[in-house]
Design a protein around this motif. Structure first.
Motif, short mmCIF file in Angstrom:
data_model
loop_
_atom_site.label_atom_id
_atom_site.label_comp_id
_atom_site.label_asym_id
_atom_site.label_seq_id
_atom_site.Cartn_x
_atom_site.Cartn_y
_atom_site.Cartn_z
N TYR A 98 0.88 -1.17 0.00
CA TYR A 98 0.00 0.00 0.00
C TYR A 98 0.91 1.22 0.00
O TYR A 98 1.64 1.45 0.97
N ILE A 99 0.84 1.99 -1.12
CA ILE A 99 1.83 3.03 -1.37
C ILE A 99 1.17 4.37 -1.65
O ILE A 99 0.18 4.45 -2.39
N TRP A 100 1.78 5.43 -1.05
CA TRP A 100 1.39 6.79 -1.41
C TRP A 100 2.44 7.35 -2.36
O TRP A 100 3.65 7.30 -2.05
N GLU A 101 2.01 7.88 -3.48
CA GLU A 101 2.90 8.66 -4.35
C GLU A 101 2.86 10.11 -3.88
O GLU A 101 1.93 10.51 -3.18
N PRO A 102 3.87 10.90 -4.25
CA PRO A 102 3.88 12.32 -3.86
C PRO A 102 2.59 13.01 -4.28
O PRO A 102 2.16 12.90 -5.44
N GLY A 103 1.96 13.73 -3.35
CA GLY A 103 0.73 14.43 -3.67
C GLY A 103 -0.54 13.64 -3.42
O GLY A 103 -1.64 14.20 -3.47
N ASP A 104 -0.40 12.33 -3.18
CA ASP A 104 -1.58 11.51 -2.94
C ASP A 104 -2.20 11.84 -1.59
O ASP A 104 -1.50 11.95 -0.59
N TYR A 105 -3.52 11.94 -1.56
CA TYR A 105 -4.24 12.04 -0.30
C TYR A 105 -4.57 10.65 0.22
O TYR A 105 -4.54 10.38 1.42
N VAL A 106 -4.85 9.78 -0.73
CA VAL A 106 -5.14 8.38 -0.40
C VAL A 106 -4.16 7.50 -1.16
O VAL A 106 -3.88 7.74 -2.34
N GLY A 107 -3.66 6.49 -0.51
CA GLY A 107 -2.72 5.59 -1.17
C GLY A 107 -3.42 4.59 -2.06
O GLY A 107 -4.66 4.56 -2.16
N ASP A 108 -2.63 3.77 -2.72
CA ASP A 108 -3.14 2.73 -3.61
C ASP A 108 -2.51 1.38 -3.27
O ASP A 108 -1.40 1.32 -2.75
N ASP A 109 -3.26 0.35 -3.62
CA ASP A 109 -2.77 -1.02 -3.46
C ASP A 109 -2.06 -1.42 -4.75
O ASP A 109 -2.65 -1.35 -5.83
N TYR A 110 -0.80 -1.84 -4.64
CA TYR A 110 -0.04 -2.26 -5.82
C TYR A 110 0.32 -3.74 -5.69
O TYR A 110 0.56 -4.24 -4.59
N TRP A 111 0.41 -4.38 -6.87
CA TRP A 111 0.76 -5.79 -6.92
C TRP A 111 1.88 -6.03 -7.91
O TRP A 111 1.94 -5.38 -8.96
N GLY A 112 2.75 -6.96 -7.58
CA GLY A 112 3.74 -7.40 -8.54
C GLY A 112 3.15 -8.41 -9.50
O GLY A 112 1.98 -8.80 -9.37
N LYS A 113 3.96 -8.88 -10.47
CA LYS A 113 3.47 -9.82 -11.46
C LYS A 113 3.52 -11.27 -10.98
O LYS A 113 2.96 -12.15 -11.62
N GLY A 114 4.21 -11.49 -9.88
CA GLY A 114 4.25 -12.83 -9.31
C GLY A 114 5.50 -13.61 -9.68
O GLY A 114 6.12 -13.37 -10.71
N THR A 115 5.86 -14.52 -8.80
CA THR A 115 6.98 -15.42 -9.05
C THR A 115 6.55 -16.83 -8.63
O THR A 115 5.94 -17.02 -7.58
N LEU A 116 6.86 -17.79 -9.50
CA LEU A 116 6.38 -19.16 -9.29
C LEU A 116 7.32 -19.92 -8.35
O LEU A 116 8.53 -19.96 -8.57
N VAL A 117 6.72 -20.54 -7.35
CA VAL A 117 7.44 -21.44 -6.45
C VAL A 117 6.87 -22.84 -6.65
O VAL A 117 5.67 -23.04 -6.49
#
Length: 121
Positions: A98-117
């Motif tokens: 959960y990340i705030w970019e500069p200027g954000d009032y509300v953050g966003d949920d970010y996801w990676g592309k995944g890695t297989l185990v």
């Protein structure tokens, strides 16, 4: 643009260990929690472990005592040390933050592309 990049997946034998890493990059002001979820074919995504900026962590019951999540705030990076791996741990592991970019009032949920185990003999 914020990105999460995972690495460290691969093939490991039952009982073995593997360490995943995830680094956030881009225009980042602040990161709240970071964590790992996993998904198998035909199943929903399930939380594995999560760690807050202050280092507080929580784990799914099925990995307690086997997996350890850690974090380096200066590097915007987390790791998942996985020990005593079982065939049931075979999945695509996704990094999440959960990340705030500069200027954000509300953050966003970010996801990676995944890695297989894959845990198999």
């Amino acid at each position: 643009q914020v990105q999460l990049v995972e690495s460290g997946g691969g093939l490991v034998e039952p009982g073995g260990s593997l360490t995943l890493s995830c680094t956030a990059s881009g225009k980042i002001f602040s990161i709240n929690y970071m964590g790992w979820s996993r998904q198998t074919p035909g199943a929903g995504r399930e939380l594995v472990a999560r760690i807050a900026a202050d280092g507080t962590s929580n784990y799914a019951d099925f990995v307690k005592g086997r997996f350890t999540i850690s974090r380096d705030n200066a590097k915007d990076t987390i790791w998942l040390q996985m020990n005593s791996l079982q065939s049931d741990d075979t999945a695509v592991y996704y990094c999440n933050a959960y990340i705030w970019e500069p200027g954000d009032y509300v953050g966003d949920d970010y996801w990676g592309k995944g890695t297989l185990v894959t845990v198999s003999s």
